[in-house]
Design a protein around this motif. Structure first.
Motif, PDB file in Angstrom:
ATOM      1  N   SER A 153      43.324  51.098  40.571  1.00 31.34           N
ATOM      2  CA  SER A 153      43.639  50.666  39.200  1.00 31.34           C
ATOM      3  C   SER A 153      42.527  49.837  38.576  1.00 31.34           C
ATOM      4  CB  SER A 153      44.944  49.848  39.189  1.00 31.34           C
ATOM      5  OG  SER A 153      44.825  48.689  39.987  1.00 31.34           O
ATOM      6  N   HIS A 154      41.489  49.466  39.364  1.00 33.62           N
ATOM      7  CA  HIS A 154      40.417  48.634  38.841  1.00 33.62           C
ATOM      8  C   HIS A 154      39.059  49.249  39.194  1.00 33.62           C
ATOM      9  CE1 HIS A 154      43.742  45.896  38.382  1.00 33.62           C
ATOM     10  NE2 HIS A 154      42.966  45.040  37.750  1.00 33.62           N
ATOM     11  N   GLN A 194      39.941  58.742  40.632  1.00 29.74           N
ATOM     12  CA  GLN A 194      40.568  57.907  41.653  1.00 29.74           C
ATOM     13  C   GLN A 194      41.230  58.757  42.734  1.00 29.74           C
ATOM     14  OE1 GLN A 194      39.691  54.742  41.327  1.00 29.74           O
ATOM     15  NE2 GLN A 194      38.780  55.438  39.403  1.00 29.74           N
ATOM     16  N   SER A 221      50.276  50.274  35.476  1.00 30.40           N
ATOM     17  CA  SER A 221      49.382  51.243  36.127  1.00 30.40           C
ATOM     18  C   SER A 221      50.160  52.186  37.047  1.00 30.40           C
ATOM     19  CB  SER A 221      48.295  50.513  36.920  1.00 30.40           C
ATOM     20  OG  SER A 221      48.874  49.683  37.916  1.00 30.40           O
ATOM     21  N   ILE A 224      48.896  55.580  37.874  1.00 34.86           N
ATOM     22  CA  ILE A 224      47.824  55.671  38.870  1.00 34.86           C
ATOM     23  C   ILE A 224      48.382  55.491  40.280  1.00 34.86           C
ATOM     24  CG2 ILE A 224      45.690  54.613  39.718  1.00 34.86           C
ATOM     25  CD1 ILE A 224      45.193  53.695  36.795  1.00 34.86           C
ATOM     26  N   TRP A 225      49.143  54.405  40.478  1.00 35.58           N
ATOM     27  CA  TRP A 225      49.550  54.051  41.835  1.00 35.58           C
ATOM     28  C   TRP A 225      50.600  54.974  42.436  1.00 35.58           C
ATOM     29  CZ3 TRP A 225      46.360  51.799  44.652  1.00 35.58           C
ATOM     30  CH2 TRP A 225      45.549  50.769  44.186  1.00 35.58           C
TER      31      TRP A 225
END
Length: 502
Positions: A153-154, A194, A221, A224-225
């Motif tokens: 996420s970063h 990612q 997020s 994404i996760w």
């Protein structure tokens, strides 16, 4: 006839009440079902101490979080030796190591096919290096469990390459990412990068034992996760994944809340989200820009099991997570011992930072401190005066030994394979023909609310190390005063005489 009808009605009422009572009893039993850890979570808890290796482009730029703007050409360690890292970790007593193969700035320590922002475009080994592989091979050669750090996420490089101004940390960065992801194409491309980076890490290096997934489940997020979590389950089902299987304590200073329950309820009732707060839980003052600063005591009847794992850079050395010249200096041995007692000694894992410098080596001062720490923990806990190492299911468990000796430390372990039960207990010694309570003298000077400065006899979980007033005896006993459900299962009891340190 009327009397018969009344009797019949009475029997019907009694029958209904019995059924209702049975239903309530069944519901109560269902409510008291304890969460249990998986086999890999039990093994992870047994590792207890890990080593973090924060290394990457930041070491050469002076940054901590990385803004994705610094060029790969600055990355050039000339003496890198992954075996030196691993041997330093082993001397400290670490059972697993974790390398930041890609930190928040986005720079990859392996030649990822997903991006140009990798060591393939650096001077290191003329662009032909793969530090992730060097690390994995060194870990396996020396018997250290393999861990990677990657935060999906970063990734400043792929989320913020469009932004030309200065990129800070915290809310300023989050707001820029939120603006970036209004572009659905960029958002979709980001996720694709990612997912593919994770696929490379999970399939190109054999079995990975652990992954620190920084900022897992960060609100906003989920897109994404959630798929990343599913990807991990598909490619590395035996890997311990920080987030759905472990959780942080709310700080990066090596403090764990006590009493502490490994079982938790989650925000949405699924294993995709973070632990939900109890009525007495709180957030603490932001620690080094930490995003996960919520303190969670867990819930004894929680649905999901998450091993507590304490990140500990400030507790082991001064400075940030990454090496900084003349700043990254070890703390004292007493501070290191205190760190061990307040993390491992309260039922958590601790992962201690050993940051390599711009040579690619763990600095000599940290190497010396790591070995000194490992030697001291061995000295204290390698040779118990007495030990009970078979599981005992009982409210009272005794341990005896041949000759009366002075003791001041008792180590307890629950058999967490069947859940965490003990909520309150006492320790007693047999003196002059009667049992007397051992007075706890646990004390952690750096702890402040909501962390417990003087933890007593409450939860045990994986492990509890109790310092007690020194006493000479040949017999002690554990006595459960409160169990959340059923009879406690004690996996181990050990007694020691250890030197005081504070």
């Amino acid at each position: 006839m009327k009397m018969y009808k009344n009797i019949k009605q009475i029997f019907i009422v009694i029958f209904v009440l019995i059924c209702f009572a049975c239903k309530n009893e069944k519901q109560e039993k269902q409510t008291l079902t304890l969460a249990k850890p998986s086999k890999k979570q039990i093994e992870f808890a047994d590792w207890e101490v890990g080593a973090f290796f924060h290394f990457g482009l930041n070491v050469f730029t002076g940054q901590e979080h990385g803004d994705g703007k610094e060029p790969p050409s600055k990355f050039n360690p000339t003496e890198l030796d992954a075996e030196q890292w691993v041997l330093t970790a082993k001397s400290m007593g670490a059972k697993y190591g974790c390398l930041t193969v890609r930190h928040e700035g986005g720079f990859c320590l392996w030649p990822s096919k997903t991006t140009e922002y990798t060591i393939a475009n650096s001077p290191y080994k003329d662009g032909k290096g793969d530090i992730a592989r060097e690390f994995v091979e060194a870990c396996r050669k020396h018997g250290l469990k393999v861990g990677f750090y990657h935060t999906s996420s970063h990734d400043a490089y792929h989320a913020l390459s469009w932004y030309k101004g200065e990129i800070g940390w915290g809310k300023s960065r989050d707001s820029l990412v939120e603006i970036a992801f209004r572009d659905e194409k960029l958002k979709s491309k980001y996720l694709e990068v990612q997912m593919e980076q994770m696929r490379e890490l999970l399939t190109n290096y054999g079995q990975i034992d652990f992954m620190w997934s920084d900022h897992w489940g960060a609100p906003g997020s989920e897109h994404i996760w959630n798929p990343i979590t599913d990807l991990v389950a598909e490619f590395q089902p035996n890997m311990v994944f920080m987030g759905p299987e472990t959780w942080v304590p709310g700080n990066e200073s090596g403090l764990v809340v006590y009493p502490m329950w490994n079982a938790v309820n989650t925000v949405d009732g699924t294993n995709y989200t973070r632990p939900a707060p109890n009525s007495n839980d709180s957030a603490v003052e932001n620690d080094y820009g930490l995003l996960e600063n919520e303190v969670r005591t867990g819930h004894p009847l929680g649905e999901f099991w998450r091993v507590r794992e304490c990140t500990t850079h400030w507790a082991f050395h001064k400075g940030g997570w990454f090496w900084h010249p003349e700043v990254t200096l070890p703390r004292t041995l007493n501070e290191h011992i205190d760190l061990y007692y307040r993390t491992v000694g309260l039922g958590a894992n601790t992962i201690i930072n050993l940051p390599p410098d711009d040579r690619g080596l763990v600095p000599d001062t940290i190497v010396v401190a790591a070995k000194r720490f490992g030697d001291e923990i061995k000295k204290r806990f390698a040779n118990p005066i007495a030990e009970l190492s078979e599981i005992k299911k009982s409210d009272i468990v005794e341990l005896t030994w041949k000759e009366s000796q002075e003791i001041n430390t008792v180590v307890l372990m629950e058999n967490i394979a069947n859940g965490q039960r003990v909520a309150k207990y006492t320790l007693e010694a047999f003196l002059d023909g009667k049992w007397e309570e051992l007075k706890p003298v646990n004390y952690f000077p750096t702890a402040k609310k909501p962390y417990n400065k003087i933890p007593g006899y409450e939860t045990i979980g994986h492990k509890k190390i109790d310092r007690v007033e020194s006493i000479k005896t040949d017999r002690i006993r554990f006595k459960c005063l409160k169990s959340i459900e059923g009879t406690p299962e004690i996996r181990k009891i050990q007694v020691f005489k250890c030197e005081p340190y504070n």
